[in-house]
Scaffold this motif. Structure first.
Motif, PDB file in Angstrom:
ATOM      1  N   THR A 107      11.152   0.041   6.696  1.00 51.59           N
ATOM      2  CA  THR A 107      11.989   1.210   6.967  1.00 51.59           C
ATOM      3  C   THR A 107      13.339   0.813   7.541  1.00 51.59           C
ATOM      4  O   THR A 107      13.478  -0.219   8.197  1.00 51.59           O
ATOM      5  CB  THR A 107      11.300   2.164   7.953  1.00 51.59           C
ATOM      6  N   THR A 108      14.316   1.648   7.251  1.00 56.23           N
ATOM      7  CA  THR A 108      15.621   1.615   7.904  1.00 56.23           C
ATOM      8  C   THR A 108      15.859   3.054   8.366  1.00 56.23           C
ATOM      9  O   THR A 108      15.079   3.949   8.019  1.00 56.23           O
ATOM     10  CB  THR A 108      16.742   1.193   6.926  1.00 56.23           C
ATOM     11  N   THR A 148      13.080   4.264   3.119  1.00 57.29           N
ATOM     12  CA  THR A 148      11.767   3.632   3.230  1.00 57.29           C
ATOM     13  C   THR A 148      11.497   2.953   1.894  1.00 57.29           C
ATOM     14  O   THR A 148      11.641   3.565   0.841  1.00 57.29           O
ATOM     15  CB  THR A 148      10.665   4.662   3.516  1.00 57.29           C
ATOM     16  N   ALA A 149      11.122   1.675   1.961  1.00 56.14           N
ATOM     17  CA  ALA A 149      10.799   0.918   0.752  1.00 56.14           C
ATOM     18  C   ALA A 149       9.299   0.653   0.725  1.00 56.14           C
ATOM     19  O   ALA A 149       8.668   0.472   1.770  1.00 56.14           O
ATOM     20  CB  ALA A 149      11.564  -0.399   0.732  1.00 56.14           C
ATOM     21  N   VAL A 150       8.741   0.617  -0.491  1.00 57.00           N
ATOM     22  CA  VAL A 150       7.311   0.390  -0.687  1.00 57.00           C
ATOM     23  C   VAL A 150       7.159  -0.731  -1.707  1.00 57.00           C
ATOM     24  O   VAL A 150       7.870  -0.768  -2.718  1.00 57.00           O
ATOM     25  CB  VAL A 150       6.620   1.670  -1.221  1.00 57.00           C
ATOM     26  N   ARG A 151       6.213  -1.664  -1.435  1.00 59.29           N
ATOM     27  CA  ARG A 151       5.940  -2.730  -2.396  1.00 59.29           C
ATOM     28  C   ARG A 151       4.450  -3.047  -2.418  1.00 59.29           C
ATOM     29  O   ARG A 151       3.715  -2.723  -1.485  1.00 59.29           O
ATOM     30  CB  ARG A 151       6.738  -3.988  -2.080  1.00 59.29           C
ATOM     31  N   ASP A 152       4.015  -3.682  -3.482  1.00 59.32           N
ATOM     32  CA  ASP A 152       2.633  -4.104  -3.662  1.00 59.32           C
ATOM     33  C   ASP A 152       2.401  -5.388  -2.875  1.00 59.32           C
ATOM     34  O   ASP A 152       3.122  -6.364  -3.057  1.00 59.32           O
ATOM     35  CB  ASP A 152       2.367  -4.338  -5.144  1.00 59.32           C
ATOM     36  N   THR A 153       1.397  -5.407  -2.012  1.00 62.67           N
ATOM     37  CA  THR A 153       1.099  -6.587  -1.204  1.00 62.67           C
ATOM     38  C   THR A 153       0.783  -7.801  -2.065  1.00 62.67           C
ATOM     39  O   THR A 153       1.141  -8.918  -1.714  1.00 62.67           O
ATOM     40  CB  THR A 153      -0.089  -6.293  -0.259  1.00 62.67           C
ATOM     41  N   LYS A 154       0.135  -7.580  -3.205  1.00 61.48           N
ATOM     42  CA  LYS A 154      -0.242  -8.698  -4.074  1.00 61.48           C
ATOM     43  C   LYS A 154       0.942  -9.283  -4.823  1.00 61.48           C
ATOM     44  O   LYS A 154       0.846 -10.395  -5.336  1.00 61.48           O
ATOM     45  CB  LYS A 154      -1.306  -8.253  -5.074  1.00 61.48           C
TER      46      LYS A 154
END
Length: 62
Positions: free
Chosen positions: A23-24, A28-34
């Motif tokens: 987050t800023t 909010t950014a989202v990514r795949d952990t894998k």
């Protein structure tokens, strides 16, 4: 973004069955952990907050 956080509900094993968020004040950014080197989804902070609020309300968690 440098402040990626993984959910504490990441499943068993190595905990890679989830997404991470960063987050800023404005996004909010989202990514795949894998696959952290792959593309991320980035949302305006207000839109992501509304999304989370909707999920919490739908599941009676608020």
């Amino acid at each position: 973004m440098d402040n990626w956080r993984k959910s504490s509900y990441s499943g068993g094993g190595d905990g890679n069955d989830c997404v991470e968020i960063a987050t800023t004040p404005t996004h909010t950014a989202v990514r795949d952990t894998k696959a952290p080197a792959r593309a991320t989804l980035t949302f305006p902070a207000e839109a992501f907050d509304a999304f989370l609020t909707g999920l919490l309300d739908r599941h009676g968690l608020r």
